[in-house]
Design a protein around this motif. Sequence first.
Motif, PDB file in Angstrom:
ATOM      1  N   ARG A   1       0.832  -1.209   0.000  1.00 33.18           N
ATOM      2  CA  ARG A   1       0.000   0.000   0.000  1.00 33.18           C
ATOM      3  C   ARG A   1       0.867   1.261   0.000  1.00 33.18           C
ATOM      4  O   ARG A   1       0.586   2.227  -0.723  1.00 33.18           O
ATOM      5  CB  ARG A   1      -0.924   0.018   1.214  1.00 33.18           C
ATOM      6  CG  ARG A   1      -1.849   1.244   1.217  1.00 33.18           C
ATOM      7  CD  ARG A   1      -2.888   1.180   2.321  1.00 33.18           C
ATOM      8  NE  ARG A   1      -3.859   2.244   2.132  1.00 33.18           N
ATOM      9  CZ  ARG A   1      -3.788   3.440   2.718  1.00 33.18           C
ATOM     10  NH1 ARG A   1      -2.787   3.724   3.524  1.00 33.18           N
ATOM     11  NH2 ARG A   1      -4.729   4.351   2.492  1.00 33.18           N
TER      12      ARG A   1
ATOM     13  N   ARG B   1      -2.995  -1.290  -6.254  1.00 31.58           N
ATOM     14  CA  ARG B   1      -4.258  -1.157  -5.515  1.00 31.58           C
ATOM     15  C   ARG B   1      -5.313  -2.143  -6.016  1.00 31.58           C
ATOM     16  O   ARG B   1      -6.174  -2.579  -5.246  1.00 31.58           O
ATOM     17  CB  ARG B   1      -4.731   0.286  -5.593  1.00 31.58           C
ATOM     18  CG  ARG B   1      -3.792   1.195  -4.809  1.00 31.58           C
ATOM     19  CD  ARG B   1      -4.043   2.651  -4.965  1.00 31.58           C
ATOM     20  NE  ARG B   1      -3.188   3.399  -4.042  1.00 31.58           N
ATOM     21  CZ  ARG B   1      -3.225   4.719  -3.896  1.00 31.58           C
ATOM     22  NH1 ARG B   1      -4.060   5.436  -4.623  1.00 31.58           N
ATOM     23  NH2 ARG B   1      -2.421   5.312  -3.032  1.00 31.58           N
TER      24      ARG B   1
ATOM     25  N   ASP C   1      -8.879   3.360  -1.928  1.00 27.90           N
ATOM     26  CA  ASP C   1      -7.616   3.591  -2.630  1.00 27.90           C
ATOM     27  C   ASP C   1      -7.760   3.287  -4.122  1.00 27.90           C
ATOM     28  O   ASP C   1      -7.241   4.018  -4.980  1.00 27.90           O
ATOM     29  CB  ASP C   1      -6.518   2.694  -2.048  1.00 27.90           C
ATOM     30  CG  ASP C   1      -6.033   3.172  -0.687  1.00 27.90           C
ATOM     31  OD1 ASP C   1      -6.374   4.310  -0.305  1.00 27.90           O
ATOM     32  OD2 ASP C   1      -5.311   2.405  -0.018  1.00 27.90           O
TER      33      ASP C   1
END
Length: 842
Positions: free
Chosen positions: A728, A761, A777
């Motif tokens: 992430r 993502r 995201d």
Amino acid sequence: MSKLHRIGGTGNDSRKADVVFIHGLGGDAFGTWRHGQDENSSWPHWLAKKNPEVGVWSLGYAASPSKWPRLLRFFGKGNRDTGHAMPLPARAKQSLDLLRLHLGEREGPLLFICHSLGGLLAKHMLRLSWEAGADEAGCIARRTRAVLFLATPHHGATLASLAHSFSAVFQTTVSMEDLRAHDAHLLELYDWYRNHAPDLAIKTVTYYERRDVGGILPIVKPAFAQAGTGKDAVALDEDHISISKPRDFEGQLCLATDSLLRSLIDQPLSIVPAFQPPREAIVVQIDSSLLAREGEQPIPCQLPPQANQFVGRRKEVQQLTERLRERRNTAVAGAAGLGKTALAATALREVIGPAWPSLTHTPFAAGLVFLDFYSHRGQTEPAWQALANVLRGPLFLERRPARERAEEACRHREFLLVVEGAEEAGERIHEFLAVLSPENRWLLLTRDATQCSPIDSIYLRDSLSAEESGMLFDALTGGRRFAPDIRERVLELMDGHPLALHWAAGLLSGPDEDPEAILRSWREEGLTGSLHDPSRAQHTLEWLFNRSTRGLNEEERGVLSVAGFVAHRPVAQALLETALGVGAPSAGSAIQTLVRRSLLQRRTDPKGWMFSHVLAYKFCREGIPPKPAIAKRIASWVGSEIASVPRLDTTKEHLDGARGLLQHAEALLQTSFALELWEILVESLLYETVDRFEEIGRLDLAATALAAVDAWFKMMPEAEADLAEWQREQGVLWSRKGNLRREQGELGLALEAFRQSLAIRERLASADPGNATWQRDLSVAQNNVGKVLRDQGELGLALEAFRQSLAIAERLASADPSNATWQRDLEISRRLVEEIRDLLPE
């Protein structure tokens, strides 16, 4: 000629404000603003009727794009302005005088509404008025409270650049030439307005077209339409011509104008800042080259570092001196340690003379710039940024790509660029030098003799003579007397190699070193004669460096280790002492020992200590094992210093210091990986530091911060890097890279970065569909990709990306109606989809 036409309300002596419409290239005072044939379809006339207490004017002037229409006058068509134009600076001066005659004695706010070239004309008039100060012409800048730009090519127009390429056919006028994309004077004007409009309390509103004219090509690209100040530019579903011809006074453009005008009329005069003209300078007898005009950089005079002792090389010094005086591009090529930098420093000081701070009467009146490619790791982009910063200042075109900044900074300047470590760039050196203008000159210092043609090169192939070697050795050892046989054997082994002589002299100057033992070790290693052979010389120099460090105490080795952890640039003594740890003695005595051994040297610009030669830096970085405790202390100190830079301070001193700190951070994070460094330094670089420098427009510093974070992730073991939490954060890194490229107008690179972030993502969201954070995201990543596709004109692909983002936003907002963030995301996604739908044909 220019003429200020009265539209309405201009005879009212008690009017509350004035509005001046300024048409663009190929336009006129009336036709530009109406979609029909009479004043019933004219935007200025609508504005005058609705606001009788306001004076409305329209400025007309000759602005033909081509000279060919002049032929129409032979057939009784056209008018006296047909096919004519005037250079923008001259037109601005004439038009400003016209405005002064009509509006100079009045008070009250003034609003400019400008189409295309008219926006550049308005900015130029404001600049001239500002420079006039308390003069009558200065009243225009003082009164101006707002400017509304319509499709103004602040960075130039595509059509003008195309026409320039075929100027022999089109016979373009100077007005068309003034609109060439990225032309230097446009970029300078852009900088002036962006910096001064807020100080003059001028509101800036910007609209631009989204449609092509006749389906041929866009006139003003979205990136070129940005004024650099005020709110973000707004796209309208119009082309370059129709954007200035609203169909309805209730339309978006007219409503925005009316609202802007109301805000100026209703604004209390007390909050309008008093006009502050440029102060008159008190002139004293100081060389003008040492002073910078307002908003300009001082003339740089960056000389290569001078050797403590320079002996011999008189033939090469004379050759280089003559070439420099004749302003000839030159490369000095030779193996490491033979004295290329010392040669350049000596020759340059002979060329510019004893009064070197004054360059007026030298061959390089615009300055000397020294770029160390070792500190830039051979990368062209940070080197371009550094070049632009030195020549024009850090705020010059700070939101444009590095190469473009450098090209415009170099244009029409008679300066010399000295490149240290050119071999680090390899073949990229030619790409780097391509930004230079014909007036610029370069001096390459390189180990790679193939980087320049033989006719432009001076080669250092030979060692110093026996006599020169002896003179240098004696000077470096400070007169210490050695037995004659020791001295002769040292000189024989050093083989006239300048760097080897420096390190050997430093080693032998130590009180605890036994010359006989050192010479015996040298022969036992089989290094005799190796300095003659370039393929073996580096190994020999490395042995000599390591032998020089063997007898150091803990503090001295610690100082070397710290200097090897960070970038090859000056290191503050405070950093050296902090990194050694609490309770350690002052680094001062350790530094002095390292200086005596010719391992470190003092630098004054910027202040600090650094390795005497890049090979010492390389050997230290490879040979002295890094200690995790030292790395953490360095990271903590660097992070604290970066955080202490004033948030909105853009002074050169602070920003130069920040650049050095970021380079140290990047070098540190390239050495070894430690998870603890995330909390100590890396996380703040990725988030707070990047935000801070983007906020003040220093995209080059933001890019350096991201490069440091990237270096840390590249050092991360694969097992760690594959964990979801670090995936992430890498997605955030790619997203921030994309934002940076988009800010600079590099849409291709921005799209590539955003797609990297999107891929990460998508994997995370697919692995855990119930994770709302990862779903959000993904939605944000889709919007980022869509925005770049929209800016590139790929409306169908952009709509697809926005729709995918909208689908996620709808699910999240429906699942938690009380979540304000998700509701806002939903509104943004809907607006983006609607915007594209409006632009696409049914």
